[in-house]
Design an enzyme around this catalytic site. Structure first.
Site, PDB file in Angstrom:
ATOM      1  CB  SER A  63      -1.137   0.000   1.196  1.00  0.00           C
ATOM      2  OG  SER A  63      -2.193   0.710   1.165  1.00  0.00           O
ATOM      3  CG  HIS A 112      -5.940  -2.660   0.534  1.00  0.00           C
ATOM      4  ND1 HIS A 112      -4.902  -1.973  -0.923  1.00  0.00           N
ATOM      5  CD2 HIS A 112      -5.304  -2.017   1.191  1.00  0.00           C
ATOM      6  CE1 HIS A 112      -3.527  -0.928  -0.482  1.00  0.00           C
ATOM      7  NE2 HIS A 112      -3.825  -1.117   0.853  1.00  0.00           N
TER       8      HIS A 112
END
Length: 276
Positions: free
Chosen positions: A103, A255
């Site tokens: 991320s 994610h």
């Protein structure tokens, strides 16, 4: 096989950086792990044991997250955080590494590749952030207010850890009390909100396409097809802008892929490292 584990802090660039070092006596290569926004080295808890079987590992808490410092005078730009991690690596006597960034950590990793390409063998970007613009001038101006960190705290506590974790994983059945505690624990130190307020002010925006196109380091991009935080379209664009990139897409995955699919991610990493 003997693995020595050290969990320490070292003052780098005027702030305490917390890191975990896993030394495998038979390993020749070293991985540096960089976590994402609102996270810590905890997010790699399921990937670290797999990597430690073959490699040395340095997993870093970026300031102001985890157990690293939250000093208000530190510059929380991606450029400076990348510089601090590179400085830490040098201080630990590592000269060449592999880097994994998840991320926001992927953007830090890209900055490290831009700043010191000679130090990095290859990069692995896990659902990396990309193409985010700088903070609006009006918000930067508001961040100078002495009570702005209270707004940051209110905003984050309003959504809550449970909802935030549900947003980053595909299969909610994997969420348990241990997982929630791990992602909530860094916020028990309320100074983090002052650090986050300063981070709003210091954020300079993600690297532009021109910058990415000059990064020649081989990169493996691994993406969750159901990523709701950094959509797959970002990964597809990054794979085109980075000259030596390959993209892998994981189905039924969100994610937080180091938590969701550690074994699959590890298999792809091993294959990537062994490529010429």
């Amino acid at each position: 096989m003997s693995i020595t584990v050290s969990k320490m802090k070292r003052n780098i660039d005027g702030i305490d950086l917390y890191y975990e070092e896993y030394i495998n006596e038979k390993a020749k290569d070293t991985f540096v792990l960089i976590h994402g926004f609102l996270s810590s080295t905890f997010s790699y808890r399921r990937l670290i044991p797999l990597l430690a079987e073959s490699y040395n590992i340095i997993s870093v808490d970026l300031p102001p997250f985890g157990q690293s410092g939250k000093h208000y005078l530190y510059q929380y730009s991606y450029r400076n955080m990348a510089h601090s991690v590179l400085h830490l690596i040098k201080s630990l006597d590592y000269s060449r590494i592999y880097i994994i960034g998840h991320s926001m950590g992927g953007q830090i990793a890209l900055h490290m590749m831009k700043q010191k390409p000679d130090m990095i063998n290859k990069g692995i970007l896990l659902c990396s952030s990309g193409y985010l613009k700088p903070v609006k001038p009006s918000l930067k101006l508001l961040s100078h207010l002495p009570f702005f960190h209270h707004f940051v705290r209110y905003y984050l506590e309003k959504s809550g850890v449970q909802k935030n974790v549900e947003n980053v994983v595909y299969d909610h059945a994997m969420i348990d009390a241990e997982m929630l505690r791990g992602y909530e624990e860094p916020f028990t130190d309320k100074n983090i909100f002052k650090g986050l307020a300063k981070m709003v002010r210091d954020h300079e925006g993600d690297l532009l396409s021109d910058d990415l196109q000059n990064i020649q380091i081989p990169c493996l991009l691994i993406w969750g097809e159901q990523d709701r935080v950094v959509p797959l379209a970002i990964g597809e664009k990054l794979s085109k802008d980075l000259p030596n990139a390959q993209l892998v897409i994981l189905k039924n995955t969100g994610h937080l892929i180091p938590e969701e699919k550690p074994n699959v991610v590890f298999t792809y990493i091993q294959h990537f490292v062994k490529q010429a």
